[in-house]
Design a protein around this motif. Structure first.
Motif, PDB file in Angstrom:
ATOM      1  N   UNK A   1      57.075  52.718  27.226  1.00 57.65           N
ATOM      2  CA  UNK A   1      58.492  52.363  27.256  1.00 57.65           C
ATOM      3  C   UNK A   1      59.262  53.464  27.983  1.00 57.65           C
ATOM      4  N   UNK A   2      60.214  53.024  28.855  1.00 62.03           N
ATOM      5  CA  UNK A   2      60.999  53.996  29.575  1.00 62.03           C
ATOM      6  C   UNK A   2      62.035  54.622  28.653  1.00 62.03           C
ATOM      7  N   UNK A   3      62.397  55.852  28.957  1.00 61.88           N
ATOM      8  CA  UNK A   3      63.374  56.555  28.155  1.00 61.88           C
ATOM      9  C   UNK A   3      64.734  55.866  28.243  1.00 61.88           C
ATOM     10  N   UNK A   4      65.406  55.740  27.089  1.00 65.71           N
ATOM     11  CA  UNK A   4      66.731  55.147  27.067  1.00 65.71           C
ATOM     12  C   UNK A   4      67.726  56.051  27.763  1.00 65.71           C
ATOM     13  N   UNK A   5      68.643  55.439  28.447  1.00 67.51           N
ATOM     14  CA  UNK A   5      69.751  56.168  29.050  1.00 67.51           C
ATOM     15  C   UNK A   5      71.032  55.753  28.351  1.00 67.51           C
ATOM     16  N   UNK A   6      72.017  56.638  28.370  1.00 68.41           N
ATOM     17  CA  UNK A   6      73.320  56.273  27.821  1.00 68.41           C
ATOM     18  C   UNK A   6      74.006  55.303  28.769  1.00 68.41           C
ATOM     19  N   UNK A   7      74.755  54.343  28.231  1.00 71.02           N
ATOM     20  CA  UNK A   7      75.527  53.448  29.102  1.00 71.02           C
ATOM     21  C   UNK A   7      76.514  54.243  29.936  1.00 71.02           C
ATOM     22  N   UNK A   8      76.808  53.792  31.147  1.00 71.19           N
ATOM     23  CA  UNK A   8      77.802  54.498  31.957  1.00 71.19           C
ATOM     24  C   UNK A   8      79.179  54.424  31.315  1.00 71.19           C
ATOM     25  N   UNK A   9      79.969  55.459  31.538  1.00 69.03           N
ATOM     26  CA  UNK A   9      81.327  55.486  31.024  1.00 69.03           C
ATOM     27  C   UNK A   9      82.201  54.475  31.766  1.00 69.03           C
ATOM     28  N   UNK A  10      83.324  54.083  31.165  1.00 69.45           N
ATOM     29  CA  UNK A  10      84.257  53.217  31.886  1.00 69.45           C
ATOM     30  C   UNK A  10      84.699  53.858  33.196  1.00 69.45           C
ATOM     31  N   UNK A 189      73.007  51.489  39.287  1.00 72.80           N
ATOM     32  CA  UNK A 189      74.469  51.415  39.288  1.00 72.80           C
ATOM     33  C   UNK A 189      74.980  50.458  38.223  1.00 72.80           C
ATOM     34  N   UNK A 190      74.305  49.342  38.025  1.00 73.45           N
ATOM     35  CA  UNK A 190      74.777  48.323  37.090  1.00 73.45           C
ATOM     36  C   UNK A 190      74.881  48.853  35.670  1.00 73.45           C
ATOM     37  N   UNK A 191      73.980  49.755  35.291  1.00 75.06           N
ATOM     38  CA  UNK A 191      73.988  50.283  33.936  1.00 75.06           C
ATOM     39  C   UNK A 191      73.416  49.283  32.958  1.00 75.06           C
ATOM     40  N   UNK A 192      72.092  49.075  33.040  1.00 81.09           N
ATOM     41  CA  UNK A 192      71.451  48.027  32.245  1.00 81.09           C
ATOM     42  C   UNK A 192      71.666  48.224  30.750  1.00 81.09           C
ATOM     43  N   UNK A 193      71.893  49.462  30.316  1.00 83.72           N
ATOM     44  CA  UNK A 193      72.117  49.708  28.889  1.00 83.72           C
ATOM     45  C   UNK A 193      73.374  49.010  28.380  1.00 83.72           C
ATOM     46  N   UNK A 194      74.350  48.785  29.249  1.00 80.76           N
ATOM     47  CA  UNK A 194      75.534  48.051  28.828  1.00 80.76           C
ATOM     48  C   UNK A 194      75.178  46.626  28.418  1.00 80.76           C
ATOM     49  N   UNK A 195      74.234  46.022  29.162  1.00 79.45           N
ATOM     50  CA  UNK A 195      73.853  44.634  28.893  1.00 79.45           C
ATOM     51  C   UNK A 195      72.885  44.492  27.736  1.00 79.45           C
ATOM     52  N   UNK A 196      72.165  45.565  27.397  1.00 85.39           N
ATOM     53  CA  UNK A 196      71.144  45.487  26.358  1.00 85.39           C
ATOM     54  C   UNK A 196      71.624  45.979  24.989  1.00 85.39           C
ATOM     55  N   UNK A 197      72.874  46.315  24.866  1.00 89.13           N
ATOM     56  CA  UNK A 197      73.410  46.641  23.540  1.00 89.13           C
ATOM     57  C   UNK A 197      73.434  45.359  22.704  1.00 89.13           C
ATOM     58  N   UNK A 198      73.132  45.427  21.408  1.00 91.34           N
ATOM     59  CA  UNK A 198      73.126  44.206  20.588  1.00 91.34           C
ATOM     60  C   UNK A 198      74.413  43.403  20.675  1.00 91.34           C
ATOM     61  N   UNK A 199      75.553  44.079  20.668  1.00 93.20           N
ATOM     62  CA  UNK A 199      76.826  43.356  20.735  1.00 93.20           C
ATOM     63  C   UNK A 199      76.941  42.562  22.022  1.00 93.20           C
TER      64      UNK A 199
END
Length: 294
Positions: A1-10, A189-199
């Protein structure tokens, strides 16, 4: 599994709306141009390169839709296009948007149409980029049914968010862009972590799962739209097929003009950005919003 990154800031402003927030990226000068992203994404889809190409001639306002990106959800049942349009129209008022050209990609096309139907005062024109505009036959896959349910949203979605390897994001993006490929640097650039948050996962599946009946209710009202409408859609789009959405829409709405892109998939603004920009300029010209010499 790849290391998690923090979502990009606004990258823009967080506007207080109805007890929540709407994230708006504002750039450039000129006539107001509002960009509304598709399912599961965020406004960074547009800031990858499109905003920079439009900002010299427009004041570009890209929104994160409710529940996605850095915008908070309105409720836990999946916001309808009509609800989303109402909130984004309020955000646009805070930004003093006037006589805007609305641009919607994929699900964002439905939100743009709902905005024009229900809040037409400051809408001068519309552009649909592979927009989901019409109801379709059949349903969606099992994932949407499970994840949109109460137990699925509470249990399955957090497990997916926690356990799915980030390397699987690349095949998903490949499918979205097919038969083209994502441009170099797009995924980062897209910041995939934004899309993979449960919310965000819950909001997306519930919005998509509930879209069809809202389109069925909106479709009979489309012929009443009189603002200039430009549509750009690829003939190889298997996610939002042109024969289901853009062709029937263009056939029933007198002010709509359809540009078909042979062999192009679901991301025309990346595969053929010049065609997307040309459609925006045509809509602005038809609406009398593009200043001479810009």
């Amino acid at each position: 599994m790849l290391r998690r990154a923090d979502p990009p800031d606004p990258s823009g402003r967080l506007l207080s709306i109805r007890g929540g927030q709407v994230h708006a990226h504002v750039q450039g000068t000129g006539p107001d141009l509002v960009l509304i992203h598709g399912a599961g994404g965020n406004l960074r889809d547009f800031t990858f390169h499109l905003v920079g190409r439009l900002a010299p001639r427009y004041r570009v306002i890209a929104f994160d839709r409710p529940g996605l990106g850095h915008s908070t959800p309105l409720h836990e049942n999946g916001e309808s296009p009509i609800e989303q349009a109402a909130v984004l129209a309020e955000a646009a008022e805070l930004l003093e948007v006037k006589d805007a050209i609305l641009v919607g990609h994929s699900y964002g096309g439905a939100v743009a149409m709902a905005w024009a139907l229900n809040h037409p005062a400051n809408v001068a024109g519309l552009v649909s980029l592979a927009g989901a505009l019409m109801p379709w036959k059949g349903g969606l896959g099992a994932w949407y049914q499970i994840a949109a349910s109460g137990i699925g949203g509470a249990v399955v979605v957090p497990l997916v968010a926690a356990l799915v390897p980030r390397r699987l994001a690349a095949p998903v993006l490949d499918k979205i862009f097919a038969p083209q490929h994502p441009p170099a640097g797009y995924a980062a650039h897209l910041g995939i972590e934004l899309s993979l948050r449960p919310q965000a996962l819950r909001a997306n599946v519930r919005q998509v799962n509930g879209l069809k009946p809202h389109l069925a209710a909106m479709a009979p009202r489309y012929p009443g739209l009189s603002v200039p409408i430009e549509i750009v859609h690829g003939t190889a789009d298997e996610i939002v097929p042109i024969e289901v959405h853009s062709r029937p829409f263009a056939a029933r709405v007198p002010s709509a003009r359809l540009t078909e892109l042979p062999g192009v998939g679901h991301m025309p603004h990346h595969a053929r950005p010049e065609e997307a920009i040309a459609a925006i300029d045509r809509a602005a010209n038809r609406a009398g919003r593009l200043q001479p010499g810009r």
